[in-house]
Enzyme design. Structure first.
Site, PDB file in Angstrom:
ATOM      1  N   LEU A 273      -0.067   2.217  -2.415  1.00  0.00           N
ATOM      2  CA  LEU A 273       0.933   3.365  -2.972  1.00  0.00           C
ATOM      3  C   LEU A 273       2.235   4.109  -2.182  1.00  0.00           C
ATOM      4  O   LEU A 273       2.783   4.449  -2.495  1.00  0.00           O
ATOM      5  CB  LEU A 273      -0.169   4.390  -3.039  1.00  0.00           C
ATOM      6  CG  LEU A 273      -0.706   4.333  -4.095  1.00  0.00           C
ATOM      7  CD1 LEU A 273      -1.320   5.595  -4.703  1.00  0.00           C
ATOM      8  CD2 LEU A 273       0.338   3.587  -5.476  1.00  0.00           C
ATOM      9  N   ARG A 274       2.397   3.097  -0.397  1.00  0.00           N
ATOM     10  CA  ARG A 274       2.724   3.256   0.551  1.00  0.00           C
ATOM     11  C   ARG A 274       4.581   3.402   0.201  1.00  0.00           C
ATOM     12  O   ARG A 274       5.671   4.063   0.177  1.00  0.00           O
ATOM     13  CB  ARG A 274       2.795   3.417   1.339  1.00  0.00           C
ATOM     14  CG  ARG A 274       1.576   4.564   2.660  1.00  0.00           C
ATOM     15  CD  ARG A 274       2.072   3.425   4.188  1.00  0.00           C
ATOM     16  NE  ARG A 274       0.919   4.310   5.017  1.00  0.00           N
ATOM     17  CZ  ARG A 274      -0.519   3.475   4.756  1.00  0.00           C
ATOM     18  NH1 ARG A 274      -0.776   2.561   4.832  1.00  0.00           N
ATOM     19  NH2 ARG A 274      -1.198   3.853   6.368  1.00  0.00           N
ATOM     20  N   GLY A 275       4.644   2.040  -0.652  1.00  0.00           N
ATOM     21  CA  GLY A 275       6.171   1.818  -1.476  1.00  0.00           C
ATOM     22  C   GLY A 275       6.174   3.088  -2.027  1.00  0.00           C
ATOM     23  O   GLY A 275       7.735   2.938  -1.816  1.00  0.00           O
TER      24      GLY A 275
END
Length: 336
Positions: A273-275
Site C-alpha cells: 500500500l505504499r504506492g
C-alpha cells in the site's frame, strides 16, 4: 562561503526538480531516488534546493539542530547557550565508506578517555536533521546502512543503544539517493521504501546542451553575478515552496481520487500500500504547490510515474518499461 548553483538555473531535468519540490513541501513522502547517467546534475539540484531554502531557527549551541521550544527533548541540553540562532538548511553527503557509528553516532572516545565521561558523539543523522541527506551511488552502499537510513527517515527519530548509552534524537530529513543501474541494482525491498523515483538521462537536444555549458561557464567565471541574475527566479521558487507548505494541511483529497489511486495501483500490479499512500501525499503536495485547494485527477496523473515506477514487478511478457505501463494504465483510467 561557497555559493550553490541556483536551482532555477538548472536546465531541463524537470521531473527531478518537481520530485525535489514535492519532497520539500511534504517530507513525509519518504525521499527521492534518482536513477540515471553520471554528470546529469543530480547532486547539483539537491544542493541548489537546500541552498535556496531560508535559514532555519535553532537552539543556540545545539548539536542536533533542535528548533526553539524543543529544548526538553534534546539529548544534550547542557550544551545549549542562551538565546536563539539560525543556520542554513543542512545538506549532508553520506560517503559510501561510512561506518554505522559515523552515521548514527557513538561514544565520544576523547571525553571518555580524557575525562572519564560517558558522552554521545552525534553522527551524520543528527547533522542532517531538518535538512537533506544525500547518498550518491546508493546502490553500492551496504544494505544494513541503507536499511537503517530508511527506518530513521520513516520514523523521524534516531535511537542509539550501545556502549551503555541510550540516546534518542530527532532525525527528520529529506533522503535523496542517486545511482546508475548499470553499476548494481538496489534491492526491491529497499527501493520500495523511497517515496518517489526519478529517471534522468543525458540531454540529447543540442540547444539544451549548449545552454548548460553556457550557464556552467558563467557560474564558474562569476558566481556572485550569476547567482544575482537568477535572484528573482529563486525568490519566485522559494515563495512557491512556502505557499505550498502553508496550504498543504488544508488541501483535501476527494474519495474519487483515493479510489482512482487504488485502481491505478491494482492495474499496474504495485505491491503493498505504499504506492497508494505516496500517490495521495505526492498529489496533495503538488496541488499545494499549484495553489489548488483540492486534488484533481491531473495532479494524480502527473505524480503517478514518480510514485509507482519503482514499485512494479517485472513482467516477462511485457517488454515495455514501468513508465510505459503506468502511462497505459492512466490512459485507461483517466481519459485525457
Amino acid at each position: 562561503m561557497k555559493m550553490s548553483f541556483p536551482f532555477s538555473a538548472i536546465v531541463g531535468q524537470d521531473e527531478m526538480k518537481l520530485a525535489l519540490l514535492i519532497a520539500a513541501v511534504d517530507a513525509r513522502i519518504g525521499g527521492v531516488m534518482v536513477f540515471g547517467d553520471r554528470g546529469t546534475g543530480k547532486s547539483t539540484a539537491v544542493r541548489a534546493l537546500a541552498g535556496l531554502l531560508p535559514p532555519i531557527p535553532v537552539v543556540a549551541g545545539c548539536r542536533y539542530n533542535c528548533p526553539p521550544g524543543s529544548e526538553n527533548a534534546c539529548p544534550a541540553p547542557e550544551a545549549h547557550r542562551p538565546g536563539k540562532a539560525v543556520m542554513p538548511v543542512p545538506f549532508v553527503d553520506l560517503p559510501l565508506g561510512a561506518t554505522e557509528d559515523r552515521v548514527v553516532g557513538a561514544l565520544d572516545l576523547e571525553r571518555a578517555l580524557g575525562h572519564g565521561e560517558k558522552a554521545f558523539e552525534p553522527g551524520l543523522l543528527a547533522r542532517a536533521h531538518r535538512g537533506f541527506l544525500y547518498i550518491d551511488e546508493v546502490n553500492l552502499l551496504e544494505d544494513h546502512i541503507v536499511d537503517l537510513l530508511l527506518d530513521v527517515a520513516a520514523s523521524g527519530e534516531n535511537v542509539v543503544e550501545r556502549e551503555g548509552l541510550s540516546v534518542r534524537h530527532g532525525a527528520r530529513f529529506v533522503l535523496v539517493g542517486s545511482g546508475n543501474p548499470e553499476e548494481g541494482e538496489l534491492r526491491p525491498q529497499l527501493l520500495d521504501r523511497f517515496g518517489l523515483s526519478v529517471e534522468v538521462r543525458t540531454p540529447q537536444d543540442l540547444a539544451q546542451r549548449i545552454e548548460i555549458l553556457k550557464r556552467c561557464d558563467a557560474f564558474e567565471r562569476g558566481p556572485e553575478s550569476f547567482v544575482e541574475s537568477w535572484r528573482k527566479a529563486e525568490r519566485k521558487t522559494l515563495k512557491k515552496i512556502g505557499r505550498g507548505k502553508d496550504m498543504l494541511p488544508a488541501v483535501t483529497v476527494p474519495d474519487e481520487i483515493l479510489s482512482l489511486a487504488s485502481r491505478l495501483c491494482i492495474a499496474v500490479g504495485a505491491d503493498g500500500l505504499r504506492g497508494e499512500l505516496t500517490l495521495m501525499r505526492a498529489s496533495r503536495a503538488l496541488a499545494a504547490l499549484d495553489g489548488d485547494a483540492t486534488v484533481a485527477p491531473s495532479h494524480l496523473r502527473h505524480v503517478a510515474p514518480l510514485a509507482l515506477r519503482h514499485r512494479l514487478r517485472r513482467n516477462v511478457l511485457d517488454e515495455t518499461g514501468s513508465t510505459a505501463r503506468i502511462d497505459r494504465a492512466m490512459a485507461e483510467l483517466i481519459p485525457a
